[in-house]
Design an enzyme around this catalytic site. Structure first.
Site, PDB file in Angstrom:
ATOM      1  N   ASP A 196       4.571   8.598  24.745  1.00  0.00           N
ATOM      2  CA  ASP A 196       3.336   7.832  24.104  1.00  0.00           C
ATOM      3  C   ASP A 196       1.850   8.585  24.396  1.00  0.00           C
ATOM      4  O   ASP A 196       1.443   9.227  23.543  1.00  0.00           O
ATOM      5  CB  ASP A 196       3.558   6.427  24.902  1.00  0.00           C
ATOM      6  CG  ASP A 196       2.886   5.488  24.097  1.00  0.00           C
ATOM      7  OD1 ASP A 196       2.095   5.775  23.371  1.00  0.00           O
ATOM      8  OD2 ASP A 196       2.684   4.357  24.600  1.00  0.00           O
ATOM      9  N   GLU A 202      13.269  13.097  28.246  1.00  0.00           N
ATOM     10  CA  GLU A 202      12.204  11.775  28.464  1.00  0.00           C
ATOM     11  C   GLU A 202      12.691  10.992  27.202  1.00  0.00           C
ATOM     12  O   GLU A 202      13.027  11.562  26.086  1.00  0.00           O
ATOM     13  CB  GLU A 202      10.980  12.262  28.749  1.00  0.00           C
ATOM     14  CG  GLU A 202      10.053  11.123  28.352  1.00  0.00           C
ATOM     15  CD  GLU A 202       9.926  10.147  29.491  1.00  0.00           C
ATOM     16  OE1 GLU A 202      11.001   9.639  29.855  1.00  0.00           O
ATOM     17  OE2 GLU A 202       8.678   9.736  29.612  1.00  0.00           O
ATOM     18  N   GLY A 206       1.571  10.672  26.916  1.00  0.00           N
ATOM     19  CA  GLY A 206       1.480  11.694  27.610  1.00  0.00           C
ATOM     20  C   GLY A 206       1.432  11.899  29.127  1.00  0.00           C
ATOM     21  O   GLY A 206       1.640  12.850  29.715  1.00  0.00           O
TER      22      GLY A 206
HETATM   23  P1  IMP Z   1       3.585   7.852  28.450  1.00  0.00           P
HETATM   24  O1  IMP Z   1       3.490   8.152  29.967  1.00  0.00           O
HETATM   25  O2  IMP Z   1       2.221   7.033  27.980  1.00  0.00           O
HETATM   26  O3  IMP Z   1       3.584   9.041  27.385  1.00  0.00           O
HETATM   27  O4  IMP Z   1       4.665   6.785  28.293  1.00  0.00           O
HETATM   28  C1  IMP Z   1       5.772   7.053  28.438  1.00  0.00           C
HETATM   29  C2  IMP Z   1       6.693   5.968  29.119  1.00  0.00           C
HETATM   30  O5  IMP Z   1       6.251   4.679  28.685  1.00  0.00           O
HETATM   31  C3  IMP Z   1       8.068   6.117  28.354  1.00  0.00           C
HETATM   32  O6  IMP Z   1       8.832   7.036  29.412  1.00  0.00           O
HETATM   33  C4  IMP Z   1       8.585   4.803  28.408  1.00  0.00           C
HETATM   34  O7  IMP Z   1       9.078   4.202  29.296  1.00  0.00           O
HETATM   35  C5  IMP Z   1       7.204   3.875  28.061  1.00  0.00           C
HETATM   36  N1  IMP Z   1       7.166   3.516  26.596  1.00  0.00           N
HETATM   37  C6  IMP Z   1       5.978   4.048  25.962  1.00  0.00           C
HETATM   38  N2  IMP Z   1       6.042   3.677  24.776  1.00  0.00           N
HETATM   39  C7  IMP Z   1       7.139   2.857  24.554  1.00  0.00           C
HETATM   40  C8  IMP Z   1       7.751   1.720  23.621  1.00  0.00           C
HETATM   41  O8  IMP Z   1       7.248   1.696  22.443  1.00  0.00           O
HETATM   42  N3  IMP Z   1       8.884   1.034  24.158  1.00  0.00           N
HETATM   43  C9  IMP Z   1       9.415   1.191  25.269  1.00  0.00           C
HETATM   44  N4  IMP Z   1       8.863   1.927  26.229  1.00  0.00           N
HETATM   45  C10 IMP Z   1       7.896   2.674  25.957  1.00  0.00           C
HETATM   46 MG    MG Z   2      10.384   6.099  30.698  1.00  0.00          MG
END
Ligand code: IMP
Ligand code: MG
Length: 170
Positions: free
Chosen positions: A99, A95, A101
Protein backbone atom coordinates in the site's frame (compact mmCIF):
# COMPACT_ATOMS: atom_id res chain seq x y z
CA UNK A 1 -19.12 -2.78 6.42
CA UNK A 2 -19.83 -5.61 3.95
CA UNK A 3 -18.07 -7.28 1.05
CA UNK A 4 -19.96 -5.71 -1.82
CA UNK A 5 -18.00 -6.73 -4.92
CA UNK A 6 -15.65 -9.46 -6.08
CA UNK A 7 -12.58 -7.79 -7.52
CA UNK A 8 -10.43 -10.82 -8.42
CA UNK A 9 -11.83 -14.35 -8.59
CA UNK A 10 -10.41 -17.33 -6.71
CA UNK A 11 -9.54 -18.97 -10.02
CA UNK A 12 -7.57 -15.97 -11.31
CA UNK A 13 -5.66 -15.81 -8.04
CA UNK A 14 -4.77 -19.51 -8.21
CA UNK A 15 -3.51 -19.12 -11.80
CA UNK A 16 -1.33 -16.20 -10.75
CA UNK A 17 0.12 -18.06 -7.77
CA UNK A 18 1.02 -20.95 -10.06
CA UNK A 19 2.75 -18.50 -12.43
CA UNK A 20 4.72 -16.96 -9.56
CA UNK A 21 5.69 -20.40 -8.24
CA UNK A 22 7.00 -21.32 -11.71
CA UNK A 23 9.22 -18.22 -11.68
CA UNK A 24 10.50 -19.02 -8.19
CA UNK A 25 11.19 -22.62 -9.21
CA UNK A 26 13.30 -21.32 -12.07
CA UNK A 27 15.12 -18.60 -10.15
CA UNK A 28 16.07 -20.77 -7.16
CA UNK A 29 16.68 -24.08 -8.92
CA UNK A 30 20.33 -24.14 -7.84
CA UNK A 31 20.02 -22.50 -4.45
CA UNK A 32 18.28 -22.84 -1.10
CA UNK A 33 15.65 -20.26 -0.27
CA UNK A 34 13.84 -19.24 2.89
CA UNK A 35 10.29 -18.10 2.27
CA UNK A 36 9.59 -15.45 4.87
CA UNK A 37 5.86 -14.96 5.23
CA UNK A 38 4.66 -11.75 6.83
CA UNK A 39 1.82 -12.58 9.19
CA UNK A 40 -0.94 -12.59 9.24
CA UNK A 41 -1.99 -11.54 5.75
CA UNK A 42 0.41 -13.73 3.74
CA UNK A 43 -0.56 -17.10 5.21
CA UNK A 44 -2.82 -18.11 2.33
CA UNK A 45 -0.39 -16.97 -0.38
CA UNK A 46 2.44 -18.84 1.35
CA UNK A 47 0.45 -22.06 1.61
CA UNK A 48 -0.82 -21.92 -1.99
CA UNK A 49 2.71 -21.14 -3.23
CA UNK A 50 4.18 -23.94 -1.12
CA UNK A 51 2.07 -26.56 -2.87
CA UNK A 52 3.59 -25.54 -6.20
CA UNK A 53 7.25 -25.17 -5.21
CA UNK A 54 9.87 -27.66 -6.34
CA UNK A 55 12.97 -26.01 -4.88
CA UNK A 56 15.01 -26.49 -1.72
CA UNK A 57 12.87 -24.36 0.55
CA UNK A 58 12.13 -23.71 4.23
CA UNK A 59 9.42 -21.52 5.72
CA UNK A 60 9.68 -18.84 8.37
CA UNK A 61 7.28 -16.17 9.55
CA UNK A 62 7.45 -12.70 11.03
CA UNK A 63 4.60 -10.64 12.31
CA UNK A 64 4.50 -6.92 11.64
CA UNK A 65 1.65 -4.52 12.10
CA UNK A 66 1.01 -1.07 10.73
CA UNK A 67 -2.74 -0.93 10.41
CA UNK A 68 -5.71 -0.53 12.65
CA UNK A 69 -9.08 -0.73 10.92
CA UNK A 70 -8.71 0.59 7.39
CA UNK A 71 -6.32 3.51 8.04
CA UNK A 72 -2.53 3.33 8.16
CA UNK A 73 -1.08 4.39 11.49
CA UNK A 74 2.20 5.31 9.79
CA UNK A 75 4.17 3.11 12.17
CA UNK A 76 5.40 -0.45 11.93
CA UNK A 77 5.97 -2.71 14.85
CA UNK A 78 7.70 -6.11 14.86
CA UNK A 79 5.28 -8.25 16.87
CA UNK A 80 7.11 -11.52 16.27
CA UNK A 81 10.68 -11.59 15.02
CA UNK A 82 12.58 -14.36 13.23
CA UNK A 83 14.10 -16.97 15.48
CA UNK A 84 16.80 -18.03 13.01
CA UNK A 85 20.05 -16.45 11.80
CA UNK A 86 19.69 -15.35 8.15
CA UNK A 87 23.36 -14.50 7.54
CA UNK A 88 24.33 -15.76 4.07
CA UNK A 89 20.83 -17.03 3.28
CA UNK A 90 18.51 -16.29 0.35
CA UNK A 91 15.34 -14.70 1.67
CA UNK A 92 12.11 -14.37 -0.25
CA UNK A 93 9.71 -12.13 1.64
CA UNK A 94 6.03 -12.86 0.95
CA UNK A 95 3.70 -9.98 1.74
CA UNK A 96 -0.04 -9.79 1.14
CA UNK A 97 -0.41 -6.24 -0.14
CA UNK A 98 1.73 -3.22 -0.95
CA UNK A 99 0.00 0.00 0.00
CA UNK A 100 2.15 2.92 1.20
CA UNK A 101 5.33 0.82 1.18
CA UNK A 102 6.01 1.58 4.82
CA UNK A 103 5.88 -2.04 5.99
CA UNK A 104 8.15 -3.45 3.30
CA UNK A 105 10.65 -0.60 3.28
CA UNK A 106 11.10 -0.80 7.07
CA UNK A 107 11.28 -4.57 6.98
CA UNK A 108 13.89 -4.55 4.19
CA UNK A 109 16.13 -2.30 6.26
CA UNK A 110 15.90 -4.67 9.22
CA UNK A 111 16.57 -7.76 7.10
CA UNK A 112 19.49 -6.26 5.16
CA UNK A 113 21.22 -5.28 8.40
CA UNK A 114 21.38 -9.02 9.20
CA UNK A 115 23.57 -9.75 6.16
CA UNK A 116 21.56 -12.27 4.14
CA UNK A 117 22.94 -13.41 0.79
CA UNK A 118 19.91 -11.97 -1.01
CA UNK A 119 16.48 -10.53 -0.26
CA UNK A 120 13.67 -10.52 -2.81
CA UNK A 121 10.01 -9.67 -2.41
CA UNK A 122 6.78 -11.27 -3.56
CA UNK A 123 3.64 -9.25 -3.12
CA UNK A 124 0.23 -10.70 -3.95
CA UNK A 125 -1.59 -7.39 -4.44
CA UNK A 126 -0.11 -3.99 -5.24
CA UNK A 127 -2.05 -0.77 -4.85
CA UNK A 128 -1.23 1.76 -7.51
CA UNK A 129 -1.61 5.53 -7.60
CA UNK A 130 -0.83 6.20 -3.99
CA UNK A 131 2.03 8.11 -2.49
CA UNK A 132 4.44 5.31 -1.92
CA UNK A 133 7.89 4.63 -0.62
CA UNK A 134 9.59 2.93 -3.58
CA UNK A 135 10.39 -0.74 -2.99
CA UNK A 136 11.65 -3.15 -5.62
CA UNK A 137 9.13 -6.01 -5.84
CA UNK A 138 10.46 -8.88 -7.94
CA UNK A 139 7.36 -11.10 -7.94
CA UNK A 140 4.13 -9.18 -8.45
CA UNK A 141 0.63 -10.64 -8.24
CA UNK A 142 -2.06 -8.12 -9.21
CA UNK A 143 -2.07 -4.35 -9.51
CA UNK A 144 -5.27 -3.01 -7.97
CA UNK A 145 -6.89 0.36 -7.31
CA UNK A 146 -6.82 2.34 -4.07
CA UNK A 147 -9.95 0.85 -2.46
CA UNK A 148 -9.79 -1.19 0.73
CA UNK A 149 -9.86 -4.90 -0.09
CA UNK A 150 -10.36 -8.09 1.91
CA UNK A 151 -10.08 -11.82 1.34
CA UNK A 152 -7.27 -14.17 0.33
CA UNK A 153 -5.55 -13.42 3.64
CA UNK A 154 -6.44 -9.75 3.90
CA UNK A 155 -8.63 -8.62 6.75
CA UNK A 156 -10.75 -5.84 8.10
CA UNK A 157 -10.32 -5.91 11.88
CA UNK A 158 -9.40 -9.58 11.71
CA UNK A 159 -12.29 -10.71 9.55
CA UNK A 160 -12.75 -11.94 5.95
CA UNK A 161 -9.25 -13.49 5.60
CA UNK A 162 -10.79 -16.84 4.66
CA UNK A 163 -12.49 -15.65 1.46
CA UNK A 164 -10.88 -17.41 -1.53
CA UNK A 165 -11.33 -14.31 -3.72
CA UNK A 166 -10.39 -10.64 -3.33
CA UNK A 167 -13.37 -8.46 -2.47
CA UNK A 168 -14.11 -4.80 -1.93
CA UNK A 169 -15.47 -3.69 1.40
CA UNK A 170 -17.81 -0.76 1.71
P1 IMP B 1 1.81 -0.48 3.81
O1 IMP B 1 2.80 -0.53 4.91
O2 IMP B 1 1.07 0.81 3.77
O3 IMP B 1 2.39 -0.83 2.44
O4 IMP B 1 0.67 -1.48 4.14
C1 IMP B 1 0.83 -2.80 4.07
C2 IMP B 1 -0.05 -3.50 5.08
O5 IMP B 1 -1.28 -2.81 5.32
C3 IMP B 1 -0.45 -4.84 4.53
O6 IMP B 1 0.43 -5.84 4.98
C4 IMP B 1 -1.86 -5.03 5.07
O7 IMP B 1 -1.80 -5.67 6.33
C5 IMP B 1 -2.39 -3.66 5.28
N1 IMP B 1 -3.28 -3.21 4.19
C6 IMP B 1 -3.04 -2.25 3.27
N2 IMP B 1 -4.07 -2.10 2.42
C7 IMP B 1 -4.99 -3.00 2.80
C8 IMP B 1 -6.30 -3.36 2.28
O8 IMP B 1 -6.82 -2.83 1.30
N3 IMP B 1 -6.94 -4.35 2.94
C9 IMP B 1 -6.41 -4.99 4.04
N4 IMP B 1 -5.21 -4.69 4.53
C10 IMP B 1 -4.50 -3.71 3.93
MG1 MG C 1 0.12 -7.20 6.60
Amino acid sequence: MKVTRELISAEKIQDKIQELADLINKDYQNDEVIILGILKGSFITVSDLAKNLKVDVTFEFMSISSYEGSESTGQVKIEKDLDIDITGKNILVVEDIFDTGLTLSSLLEVLKSRNPKSVQILCTFIKEDKQQIPVDIKYKGFNIGPEFVVGYGLDYNGKYRELPYLGVLS
